[in-house]
Design an enzyme around this catalytic site. Structure first.
Site, PDB file in Angstrom:
ATOM      1  N   ASP A 132       0.291 -20.524  32.075  1.00 49.87           N
ATOM      2  CA  ASP A 132       1.205 -21.540  31.572  1.00 49.87           C
ATOM      3  C   ASP A 132       1.517 -21.200  30.112  1.00 49.87           C
ATOM      4  O   ASP A 132       0.592 -21.028  29.311  1.00 49.87           O
ATOM      5  CB  ASP A 132       0.461 -22.880  31.626  1.00 49.87           C
ATOM      6  CG  ASP A 132       1.368 -24.039  31.917  1.00 49.87           C
ATOM      7  OD1 ASP A 132       2.505 -24.019  31.441  1.00 49.87           O
ATOM      8  OD2 ASP A 132       0.915 -24.973  32.603  1.00 49.87           O
ATOM      9  N   ASP A 234       6.528 -23.854  30.133  1.00 43.24           N
ATOM     10  CA  ASP A 234       6.386 -25.298  30.015  1.00 43.24           C
ATOM     11  C   ASP A 234       7.522 -25.907  29.199  1.00 43.24           C
ATOM     12  O   ASP A 234       7.783 -25.461  28.072  1.00 43.24           O
ATOM     13  CB  ASP A 234       5.049 -25.589  29.309  1.00 43.24           C
ATOM     14  CG  ASP A 234       4.799 -27.058  29.108  1.00 43.24           C
ATOM     15  OD1 ASP A 234       4.510 -27.731  30.100  1.00 43.24           O
ATOM     16  OD2 ASP A 234       4.903 -27.531  27.959  1.00 43.24           O
ATOM     17  N   GLU A 288       9.706 -24.762  34.032  1.00 46.89           N
ATOM     18  CA  GLU A 288       9.490 -26.170  34.339  1.00 46.89           C
ATOM     19  C   GLU A 288      10.811 -26.868  34.080  1.00 46.89           C
ATOM     20  O   GLU A 288      11.279 -26.910  32.952  1.00 46.89           O
ATOM     21  CB  GLU A 288       8.402 -26.778  33.451  1.00 46.89           C
ATOM     22  CG  GLU A 288       8.098 -28.186  33.901  1.00 46.89           C
ATOM     23  CD  GLU A 288       7.393 -29.071  32.880  1.00 46.89           C
ATOM     24  OE1 GLU A 288       6.877 -30.096  33.280  1.00 46.89           O
ATOM     25  OE2 GLU A 288       7.407 -28.733  31.680  1.00 46.89           O
ATOM     26  N   HIS A 354       0.030 -31.427  37.914  1.00 46.23           N
ATOM     27  CA  HIS A 354      -0.845 -32.148  36.984  1.00 46.23           C
ATOM     28  C   HIS A 354      -0.128 -33.286  36.259  1.00 46.23           C
ATOM     29  O   HIS A 354      -0.757 -34.019  35.493  1.00 46.23           O
ATOM     30  CB  HIS A 354      -1.390 -31.153  35.964  1.00 46.23           C
ATOM     31  CG  HIS A 354      -0.288 -30.570  35.141  1.00 46.23           C
ATOM     32  ND1 HIS A 354       0.649 -29.713  35.680  1.00 46.23           N
ATOM     33  CD2 HIS A 354       0.067 -30.757  33.854  1.00 46.23           C
ATOM     34  CE1 HIS A 354       1.519 -29.394  34.750  1.00 46.23           C
ATOM     35  NE2 HIS A 354       1.189 -30.017  33.626  1.00 46.23           N
ATOM     36  N   ASP A 355       1.177 -33.410  36.435  1.00 41.75           N
ATOM     37  CA  ASP A 355       1.927 -34.493  35.788  1.00 41.75           C
ATOM     38  C   ASP A 355       2.262 -35.603  36.778  1.00 41.75           C
ATOM     39  O   ASP A 355       3.049 -36.508  36.472  1.00 41.75           O
ATOM     40  CB  ASP A 355       3.235 -33.966  35.190  1.00 41.75           C
ATOM     41  CG  ASP A 355       2.995 -33.033  34.021  1.00 41.75           C
ATOM     42  OD1 ASP A 355       1.966 -33.207  33.329  1.00 41.75           O
ATOM     43  OD2 ASP A 355       3.814 -32.125  33.807  1.00 41.75           O
TER      44      ASP A 355
HETATM   45  C1  GLC Z   1       5.006 -30.356  30.429  1.00 39.54           C
HETATM   46  C2  GLC Z   1       3.604 -30.328  31.008  1.00 39.54           C
HETATM   47  C3  GLC Z   1       2.903 -31.591  30.652  1.00 39.54           C
HETATM   48  C4  GLC Z   1       2.817 -31.676  29.149  1.00 39.54           C
HETATM   49  C5  GLC Z   1       4.204 -31.548  28.515  1.00 39.54           C
HETATM   50  C6  GLC Z   1       4.102 -31.279  27.060  1.00 39.54           C
HETATM   51  O1  GLC Z   1       5.778 -31.334  30.978  1.00 39.54           O
HETATM   52  O2  GLC Z   1       3.665 -30.127  32.388  1.00 39.54           O
HETATM   53  O3  GLC Z   1       1.623 -31.684  31.192  1.00 39.54           O
HETATM   54  O4  GLC Z   1       2.241 -32.889  28.772  1.00 39.54           O
HETATM   55  O5  GLC Z   1       4.932 -30.455  29.049  1.00 39.54           O
HETATM   56  O6  GLC Z   1       3.629 -29.984  26.857  1.00 39.54           O
END
Ligand code: GLC
Length: 582
Positions: A132, A234, A288, A354-355
């Site tokens: 990541d 990310d 993402e 994970h979100d």
């Molecule tokens: C992305 C990640 C998330 C994180 C955010 C800030 O959305 O998946 O878990 O909190 O970025 O980095």
């Protein structure tokens, strides 16, 4: 034929089989001759949240050595790649998504030697590793930011976005994680505000600065040189900013993606990144977010664009709400994304990460009666759709949401700051807590349930986030020994996907689009067609098929039988089958 010629024929046959299988092994890239075949299209990705997977040293936090202990388990799942959430040095304001050293390993997770051993262990097992990469922002404790905030003329000043206070208040920007929703943080040291789309501990990097870009490419090369096989970018769709800072209309935050994503420059940065890094290694890249619309998404992932390999589009995963969701919407959204990308470009298929809260609790039914069937149904969906499937750790067991009822039980910065914001805005806090209970990211982050010993075998210490009390019934050890478990069904699915290129490359067509409870679709490649039937309901449900289809061989079923009545099938609650219809 006499005996010796029979022996000769047998020998020749063996040589042929062995040489064919060697040919396959010599070509680790892909398993088919399909046009534009790629290993990353054929990959089955298992996402590990390292903090919650396995703790090897008793501090209550999962770590790299813990993952190493479980490599044979990971292999046994039949997955071909692992995506790890951030493992870099971090003060952990947002569990590693605030990086203070992109070349260091988070202390709680171990050392670089552990990382190297993990990578080697995965590769020995023919499993790839995807990291990541969090470079929309860094941690406020990163050396770059410490320098940047120290004075206005520091060489690192332009690594971040600053607004001098003498210009007055900066135009309102919305922060996803700030308790006041304000993305500008005043810093008295230099009498200026810095921008943070996420928490104030996560200042946004200034991608228009070529030095920042070169730093990031160096970091990517550092990991690729170690042999890492891919990168998830990310929040990268937000990396380019309109630094003229126009005023946005009131209420823009409800639709902030339209204002934040894919700003000018973003595609240039990605092309540059591709040229400087991705094109030089056999690595996969995934964004993402897929932007504001199909056009944005195509620009990210179409082949001739030479930017990224694939993207996670969120329209699908965002469907289930606390109030419920309509199957019709799910069919419509997944079908339209598939249609849009059936010629060019490639997407990820996922129902959780994970979100998100746990897949079976959001999309299926986590009651005792239906948890197992509905978890199997959802895994059948992920592993029989077009796109690269991503399975989030624990979903192969059908792990469920945890039941927290007070805010003090939550650990996630988004939950805690969101609570403060809701409170200060006078929201209905009862409803807020119910929604949090259903949708909080902490639901998806509870420790992996390995066995029925204390703390589910995750740690000998106190787990950083409580273990779900249902670990007594839902755990790897128990599911391993039950041939009908969600876990063993998941293994059957991965085997099936790897044996059937039609599940990777075949075209997708929705069948019986109007059916209220059954999601049915075909996948076709050459002369092979598979039909997936998923009953998304706790009621039995009938579906009429084309003549002859109902009698086709069943290649996977989450029940022991299938009720066929002429050309119709009566599906049990949450029944999921795949038929080989020709
Ligand atoms: C992305 C990640 C998330 C994180 C955010 C800030 O959305 O998946 O878990 O909190 O970025 O980095």
């Amino acid at each position: 034929m006499n005996r010796s010629s029979i022996r000769l024929v047998i020998c020749l046959f063996i040589i042929l089989v062995v040489s064919n299988s060697c040919k396959q092994n010599n070509n680790p890239q892909t398993t088919t001759s399909v046009q534009n075949a790629e290993w990353w299209k054929e990959a089955i990705v298992y996402q590990i949240y390292p903090r919650s997977f396995k703790d090897s040293d008793g501090d209550g936090v999962g770590d790299l050595k813990g993952i190493i202990e479980k490599l044979d388990y990971i292999k046994s799942l039949g997955v071909t790649a692992v995506w790890l959430n951030p493992i870099y040095s971090s003060p952990n304001a947002d569990n590693g998504y605030d990086v203070s050293d992109y070349r260091g390993i988070m202390e709680e997770f171990g050392t670089m030697d552990d990382f190297d051993a993990l990578l080697a262990g995965l590769h020995e097992r023919d499993i790839k590793l995807v990291l990541d990469i969090v470079v929309n922002h860094s941690s406020d404790e990163h050396e770059w930011f410490k320098q940047s905030r120290s004075s206005r003329d520091n060489p690192y000043r332009d690594y971040y976005h600053w607004w001098p206070a003498e210009k007055g208040e900066p135009p309102y920007r919305y922060s996803l994680f700030d308790p006041k929703g304000d993305a500008w943080q005043y810093d008295s040291l230099t009498n200026a505000y810095y921008l943070h789309y996420f928490a104030k501990q996560q200042p946004d990097l200034n991608w228009s600065n070529p030095k920042v870009r070169q730093e990031v490419y160096d970091i990517l090369r550092f990991w690729a040189d170690k042999g890492v096989d891919g990168f998830r970018l990310d929040a990268f769709q937000f990396a380019a900013k309109d630094t003229t800072y126009p005023e946005f209309p009131d209420g823009f935050e409800k639709d902030f993606i339209q204002y934040y994503a894919m700003q000018d420059g973003l595609h240039d940065y990605l092309k540059e990144m591709n040229q400087e890094v991705f094109s030089k290694y056999d690595v996969m890249s995934v964004a993402e977010g897929a932007g504001r619309n199909f056009d944005d998404a195509h620009k990210l992932v179409d082949r001739d664009r030479k930017e990224l390999n694939m993207a996670y589009a969120f329209e699908g995963v965002d469907i289930p709400k606390y109030e419920g969701y309509e199957l019709a919407t799910m069919k419509e959204v997944f079908s339209k994304w598939d249609k849009e990308f059936n010629k060019d470009g490639w997407l990820s298929i996922f129902l959780a990460n994970h979100d998100q809260a746990r897949m079976v609790s959001r999309w299926g039914n986590d009651s005792e009666a239906y948890r197992s069937a509905s978890a199997k149904l959802l895994n059948t969906f992920i592993l029989s759709m077009r796109g690269t499937p991503y399975c989030y750790y624990g979903d192969e067991l059908g792990m469920t949401n945890i039941d927290f009822d007070t805010i003090t039980q939550y650990q996630d910065i988004a939950a805690i700051n969101g609570y403060q914001k809701a409170l200060s805005e006078g929201e209905d806090m009862d409803l807020f807590m119910k929604k949090l209970n259903f949708g909080s990211r902490d639901n998806g982050r509870t420790p992996m349930q390995w066995d029925n010993s204390e703390n589910a075998g995750f740690t000998l210490g106190t787990p950083w986030l409580p273990v779900n009390p249902n670990y007594i019934d839902i755990n790897v050890q128990k599911e391993n020994s039950n041939p009908g478990s969600v876990l063993n069904h998941f293994r059957e699915l991965t085997t099936l996907r790897k044996q059937n290129p039609v599940l990777v490359y075949g075209s997708y067509e929705l069948f019986a689009p109007e059916h209220p409870s059954i999601y049915a679709y075909t996948r076709t490649l050459g002369d092979k067609t598979l039909l997936t039937l998923l009953n998304f309901s706790k009621e039995s449900s009938d579906i009429s098929l084309e003549v002859g289809w109902a009698k086709s061989p069943i290649i996977i079923n989450n029940y022991n039988d299938l009720q066929i009545i002429d050309d119709s099938i009566k599906m049990k609650p949450f029944q999921a089958v795949i038929l080989n219809i020709n």
